[in-house]
Scaffold this active site. Sequence first.
Site, PDB file in Angstrom:
ATOM      1  N   ASP A 196      -4.916 -12.784   3.465  1.00  0.00           N
ATOM      2  CA  ASP A 196      -6.107 -12.292   4.151  1.00  0.00           C
ATOM      3  C   ASP A 196      -7.396 -12.505   3.367  1.00  0.00           C
ATOM      4  OD1 ASP A 196      -4.940 -10.521   2.388  1.00  0.00           O
ATOM      5  OD2 ASP A 196      -4.969  -8.806   3.742  1.00  0.00           O
TER       6      ASP A 196
ATOM      7  N   HIS B 189       0.817  -1.225   0.000  1.00  0.00           N
ATOM      8  CA  HIS B 189       0.000   0.000   0.000  1.00  0.00           C
ATOM      9  C   HIS B 189       0.846   1.269   0.000  1.00  0.00           C
ATOM     10  CE1 HIS B 189      -3.654  -2.219   0.372  1.00  0.00           C
ATOM     11  NE2 HIS B 189      -3.384  -2.679   1.580  1.00  0.00           N
TER      12      HIS B 189
ATOM     13  N   HIS C 135      -6.527  -7.034  -0.449  1.00  0.00           N
ATOM     14  CA  HIS C 135      -6.624  -5.598  -0.697  1.00  0.00           C
ATOM     15  C   HIS C 135      -5.813  -5.230  -1.936  1.00  0.00           C
ATOM     16  CE1 HIS C 135      -7.141  -6.121   3.727  1.00  0.00           C
ATOM     17  NE2 HIS C 135      -8.139  -5.275   3.522  1.00  0.00           N
TER      18      HIS C 135
ATOM     19  N   ASP D 184      -3.023 -10.477  -2.490  1.00  0.00           N
ATOM     20  CA  ASP D 184      -3.578  -9.977  -1.238  1.00  0.00           C
ATOM     21  C   ASP D 184      -5.051  -9.625  -1.449  1.00  0.00           C
ATOM     22  OD1 ASP D 184      -2.355  -8.675   1.520  1.00  0.00           O
ATOM     23  OD2 ASP D 184      -4.102  -7.558   0.816  1.00  0.00           O
TER      24      ASP D 184
END
Length: 308
Positions: free
Chosen positions: A244, A126, A165, A163
């Site tokens: 995740d 990120h 996200h 991931d």
Amino acid sequence: MTLAYISHPDCLRHDMGPHHPECPARLRAIEDRLAAAGVMDWLRHIEAPEVSPLVLRHAHDALYLAELNATSPGEGYAHVDPDTFMNAYTLRAARRAAGAVVRAVDGIMAGEFDRAFCAVRPPGHHAIRNEAMGFCFYNNAAIGVLHALEEHGLARVALVDFDVHHGNGSEDILANDERVLMVSTFQHPLYPASGTEPLGFNMVNVPLPPYSDGSAMRGAVSRDWLPALERFHPQLIVISAGFDAHRDDDMSQLRWVESDYAWVTEQIVEVAERHARGRIVSTLEGGYDLPSLARSVLAHVRVLGGLE
């Protein structure tokens, strides 16, 4: 097949406070599970060095790096964004995390080992060129990709991000670089509310709706990732390995299981064998339910190391 396991005790010293999901126990859970499965003894253990400031500047602005250094607290916590904090050891851990990926690239390119898994934190995908966010400070994966291109002279490096996200930071740094192909899946809508409109021609972003199971991911990989990777002919593959999307992880609503992580790793390995002499660097991103994180990393590492 030699698989390096690159980590450092400094990665345990970064802490964002009680009850924060991105916690030191993540690495302990992974190590305990790999040890219990008998895998740890098989891996080549390497201590992550600290990344150099010059290498960091491949991916991050000099002003941002200076501001981050100035923000580092002597004690307590410094807030970077609403859910991202620094303690006195954060930047040392972040330098080790980025340094692990750089060390992995160097070792693979030198023929020292074949592949690497970087068990590091804080995660990185990120972090954009000039901002820390989403638990991330330095973009470990993007730094590794650019190091391979700039320092080792590779012409084509692929970044694979699974991931839950969207890896907005990696996209920010690598968009429209013709030497890079980034392929990713992620839940949408979900933090950081990006990825549905790619920033560059070299991005293959596949958003998945909440409550999708592993079959949706497998379809996306087969339909969108693999043809793009085959056309690109990567000379090295870097993986932003987030765990995740597991059905037990309450950070999201995807429904993957360990066999899905094994499957997607198998697809990446097959591409690497065809085009990249098998060369893969994987670095830990998300995964916050400790038991499912540990089981999923075990499945991933077994495939990377040819133990399946």
